[in-house]
Design a protein around this motif. Structure first.
Motif, PDB file in Angstrom:
ATOM      1  N   TYR A   1      45.991 -29.418 -18.096  1.00 43.47           N
ATOM      2  CA  TYR A   1      45.655 -28.808 -19.383  1.00 43.47           C
ATOM      3  C   TYR A   1      44.589 -29.610 -20.123  1.00 43.47           C
ATOM      4  O   TYR A   1      43.565 -29.061 -20.551  1.00 43.47           O
ATOM      5  CB  TYR A   1      46.920 -28.687 -20.247  1.00 43.47           C
ATOM      6  CG  TYR A   1      46.641 -28.201 -21.651  1.00 43.47           C
ATOM      7  CD1 TYR A   1      46.424 -26.847 -21.900  1.00 43.47           C
ATOM      8  CD2 TYR A   1      46.597 -29.098 -22.717  1.00 43.47           C
ATOM      9  CE1 TYR A   1      46.160 -26.398 -23.190  1.00 43.47           C
ATOM     10  CE2 TYR A   1      46.333 -28.657 -24.007  1.00 43.47           C
ATOM     11  CZ  TYR A   1      46.106 -27.307 -24.231  1.00 43.47           C
ATOM     12  OH  TYR A   1      45.848 -26.870 -25.504  1.00 43.47           O
ATOM     13  N   PHE A   2      44.827 -30.911 -20.250  1.00 40.22           N
ATOM     14  CA  PHE A   2      43.891 -31.731 -21.020  1.00 40.22           C
ATOM     15  C   PHE A   2      42.566 -31.938 -20.274  1.00 40.22           C
ATOM     16  O   PHE A   2      41.502 -31.956 -20.900  1.00 40.22           O
ATOM     17  CB  PHE A   2      44.531 -33.070 -21.372  1.00 40.22           C
ATOM     18  CG  PHE A   2      45.553 -32.968 -22.462  1.00 40.22           C
ATOM     19  CD1 PHE A   2      45.161 -32.732 -23.776  1.00 40.22           C
ATOM     20  CD2 PHE A   2      46.905 -33.059 -22.187  1.00 40.22           C
ATOM     21  CE1 PHE A   2      46.098 -32.614 -24.797  1.00 40.22           C
ATOM     22  CE2 PHE A   2      47.851 -32.936 -23.198  1.00 40.22           C
ATOM     23  CZ  PHE A   2      47.445 -32.717 -24.512  1.00 40.22           C
TER      24      PHE A   2
ATOM     25  N   GLY B   1      41.274 -29.768 -18.211  1.00 42.91           N
ATOM     26  CA  GLY B   1      40.586 -28.490 -18.328  1.00 42.91           C
ATOM     27  C   GLY B   1      39.938 -28.318 -19.685  1.00 42.91           C
ATOM     28  O   GLY B   1      38.815 -27.812 -19.797  1.00 42.91           O
ATOM     29  N   ARG B   2      40.661 -28.731 -20.746  1.00 45.34           N
ATOM     30  CA  ARG B   2      40.100 -28.629 -22.097  1.00 45.34           C
ATOM     31  C   ARG B   2      38.888 -29.534 -22.270  1.00 45.34           C
ATOM     32  O   ARG B   2      37.904 -29.172 -22.921  1.00 45.34           O
ATOM     33  CB  ARG B   2      41.179 -29.003 -23.136  1.00 45.34           C
ATOM     34  CG  ARG B   2      42.292 -27.998 -23.287  1.00 45.34           C
ATOM     35  CD  ARG B   2      41.811 -26.741 -24.007  1.00 45.34           C
ATOM     36  NE  ARG B   2      41.352 -27.037 -25.355  1.00 45.34           N
ATOM     37  CZ  ARG B   2      42.127 -27.029 -26.439  1.00 45.34           C
ATOM     38  NH1 ARG B   2      43.432 -26.736 -26.302  1.00 45.34           N
ATOM     39  NH2 ARG B   2      41.635 -27.277 -27.629  1.00 45.34           N
ATOM     40  N   ALA B   3      38.958 -30.725 -21.682  1.00 44.86           N
ATOM     41  CA  ALA B   3      37.886 -31.705 -21.886  1.00 44.86           C
ATOM     42  C   ALA B   3      36.696 -31.493 -20.958  1.00 44.86           C
ATOM     43  O   ALA B   3      35.544 -31.708 -21.365  1.00 44.86           O
ATOM     44  CB  ALA B   3      38.441 -33.117 -21.684  1.00 44.86           C
TER      45      ALA B   3
ATOM     46  N   GLY C   1      36.400 -28.673 -18.500  1.00 48.13           N
ATOM     47  CA  GLY C   1      36.313 -27.369 -17.845  1.00 48.13           C
ATOM     48  C   GLY C   1      34.890 -26.847 -17.705  1.00 48.13           C
ATOM     49  O   GLY C   1      34.147 -26.786 -18.683  1.00 48.13           O
TER      50      GLY C   1
ATOM     51  N   ARG D   1      32.305 -28.218 -16.513  1.00 51.01           N
ATOM     52  CA  ARG D   1      31.221 -29.195 -16.643  1.00 51.01           C
ATOM     53  C   ARG D   1      30.672 -29.622 -15.293  1.00 51.01           C
ATOM     54  O   ARG D   1      29.518 -30.043 -15.196  1.00 51.01           O
ATOM     55  CB  ARG D   1      31.709 -30.429 -17.408  1.00 51.01           C
ATOM     56  CG  ARG D   1      31.953 -30.176 -18.883  1.00 51.01           C
ATOM     57  CD  ARG D   1      32.065 -31.477 -19.642  1.00 51.01           C
ATOM     58  NE  ARG D   1      32.325 -31.251 -21.063  1.00 51.01           N
ATOM     59  CZ  ARG D   1      32.364 -32.223 -21.973  1.00 51.01           C
ATOM     60  NH1 ARG D   1      32.171 -33.485 -21.600  1.00 51.01           N
ATOM     61  NH2 ARG D   1      32.601 -31.940 -23.230  1.00 51.01           N
TER      62      ARG D   1
ATOM     63  N   LYS E   1      35.316 -20.717 -12.298  1.00 49.35           N
ATOM     64  CA  LYS E   1      36.706 -21.042 -12.612  1.00 49.35           C
ATOM     65  C   LYS E   1      37.546 -20.964 -11.341  1.00 49.35           C
ATOM     66  O   LYS E   1      37.106 -20.451 -10.317  1.00 49.35           O
ATOM     67  CB  LYS E   1      37.246 -20.106 -13.680  1.00 49.35           C
ATOM     68  CG  LYS E   1      36.609 -20.349 -15.046  1.00 49.35           C
ATOM     69  CD  LYS E   1      37.360 -19.641 -16.153  1.00 49.35           C
ATOM     70  CE  LYS E   1      36.802 -20.036 -17.512  1.00 49.35           C
ATOM     71  NZ  LYS E   1      37.557 -19.423 -18.625  1.00 49.35           N
TER      72      LYS E   1
ATOM     73  N   GLY F   1      42.135 -18.860 -17.539  1.00 52.75           N
ATOM     74  CA  GLY F   1      42.091 -20.128 -18.261  1.00 52.75           C
ATOM     75  C   GLY F   1      42.034 -21.362 -17.373  1.00 52.75           C
ATOM     76  O   GLY F   1      41.798 -22.468 -17.860  1.00 52.75           O
ATOM     77  N   LYS F   2      42.247 -21.198 -16.079  1.00 54.87           N
ATOM     78  CA  LYS F   2      42.320 -22.358 -15.190  1.00 54.87           C
ATOM     79  C   LYS F   2      40.955 -22.697 -14.603  1.00 54.87           C
ATOM     80  O   LYS F   2      40.220 -21.819 -14.158  1.00 54.87           O
ATOM     81  CB  LYS F   2      43.321 -22.102 -14.062  1.00 54.87           C
ATOM     82  CG  LYS F   2      44.774 -22.189 -14.511  1.00 54.87           C
ATOM     83  CD  LYS F   2      45.715 -22.048 -13.348  1.00 54.87           C
ATOM     84  CE  LYS F   2      47.134 -22.404 -13.746  1.00 54.87           C
ATOM     85  NZ  LYS F   2      47.594 -21.652 -14.900  1.00 54.87           N
ATOM     86  N   SER F   3      40.640 -23.983 -14.586  1.00 53.42           N
ATOM     87  CA  SER F   3      39.375 -24.456 -14.028  1.00 53.42           C
ATOM     88  C   SER F   3      39.651 -25.447 -12.901  1.00 53.42           C
ATOM     89  O   SER F   3      40.738 -26.027 -12.803  1.00 53.42           O
ATOM     90  CB  SER F   3      38.540 -25.144 -15.111  1.00 53.42           C
ATOM     91  OG  SER F   3      39.188 -26.329 -15.565  1.00 53.42           O
TER      92      SER F   3
ATOM     93  N   GLY G   1      40.473 -28.806 -14.244  1.00 51.88           N
ATOM     94  CA  GLY G   1      41.874 -28.940 -14.613  1.00 51.88           C
ATOM     95  C   GLY G   1      42.736 -29.289 -13.419  1.00 51.88           C
ATOM     96  O   GLY G   1      43.625 -30.145 -13.500  1.00 51.88           O
TER      97      GLY G   1
END
Length: 282
Positions: A153-154, A156-158, A160, A162, A167, A175-177, A180
């Motif tokens: 989760y974190f 992916g948020r930071a 994702g 990049r 995805k 939502g999944k990368s 992540g």
């Protein structure tokens, strides 16, 4: 929504933790049996069954697990079961993900229903046997899934998208990368290094899952935990695929703020039997 999630989580912890740390396995196994039965009811609904048939699915889960418990299945080796269930999860998941959302309705209803029932029963046997082995062993498997999820989760948020352009599975879980996934795998590798050190320093009476994996050597242990972390993602994706196929946001509303039981245990359904398989083979 946040308040609802927190209240539900606190209630679950208040119920689960005493049973988890109780010296005898019976309360925890019984509690897990209720959860699996609830998952069976949700499985019936996800397959479009009527309410009576969904309740019958819950009853079938309850009856099969209870009969196995009564027959002493928790105290004997189920190596043959794990050796079959582990590869079945890997191959079955690969086939489902390859077929995508559109492929799920093409699977015959009876086959879908039976596969889900077997997956739930096998998961209960795995978690119950893990509790019989010891809390340290069971917790080490559960925490693997939680760490993989939190780190994913974190990360992916930071990070994702990049480092990658695509995805992970946009048609299944947008939502999944990949970033992540890599973060989750990094988390389980760290966990696999730290937990055996804690086992040794604290003199754990029951070796954790990771200490057992270290038996053949650290390269094997690292490959095994990476595989387990990947399969936790696969379990999540498989449930997301099924829900998307039938147009459901959650498996049910049994756990306010958290969805249903299957939403909470989707990653554990493959990882628990696989953990038992690896531990038994070692």
């Amino acid at each position: 929504m946040l308040k609802q999630r927190v209240i539900t989580a606190l209630i679950l912890l208040a119920v689960l933790l005493p049973a988890l740390f109780y010296s005898e396995p019976q309360p925890f196994c019984a509690l897990m049996l209720l959860f699996i039965a609830a998952g069976g009811w949700e499985w019936g609904r996800l397959n479009g069954l009527s309410q009576p048939l969904s309740w019958a699915t819950a009853g079938a889960c309850l009856m099969v697990c209870a009969l196995a418990w009564w027959a002493g299945a928790l105290e004997v080796s189920l190596r043959s079961l794990w050796v079959v269930a582990g590869p079945a999860w890997v191959l079955g998941s690969a086939a489902l993900l390859r077929g995508g959302v559109a492929g799920w309705p093409r699977v015959p209803l009876l086959l879908r229903w039976l596969a889900g029932l077997l997956a739930l029963v096998t998961a209960w046997l795995a978690v119950a046997q893990a509790k019989v082995i010891g809390v340290n062993f069971l917790l080490s498997v559960l925490v693997l899934v939680w760490v993989a999820d939190i780190f994913a989760y974190f990360a992916g948020r930071a990070f994702g998208l990049r480092f990658t352009r695509n995805k992970l599975a946009p048609s299944i879980s947008p939502g999944k990368s990949w970033e992540g996934v890599w973060g989750g795998l990094a988390g389980v590798v760290v966990l696999a290094w730290v937990w055996p050190l804690a086992d040794a320093s604290l003199g754990a009476a029951v070796p954790s899952f990771y200490s057992r994996l270290m038996g053949p050597g650290w390269p094997f242990a690292m490959l095994a935990v990476l595989f387990m972390g990947a399969m936790s993602v696969v379990g999540d994706l498989v449930e997301s695929l099924i829900k998307r196929s039938v147009g459901a946001k959650d498996s049910s509303g049994l756990l306010p703020g958290h969805g249903g039981v299957l939403d909470r245990v989707d990653a554990l359904l493959p990882t628990l039997p696989l953990a038992m398989m690896l531990s038994t083979l070692i």
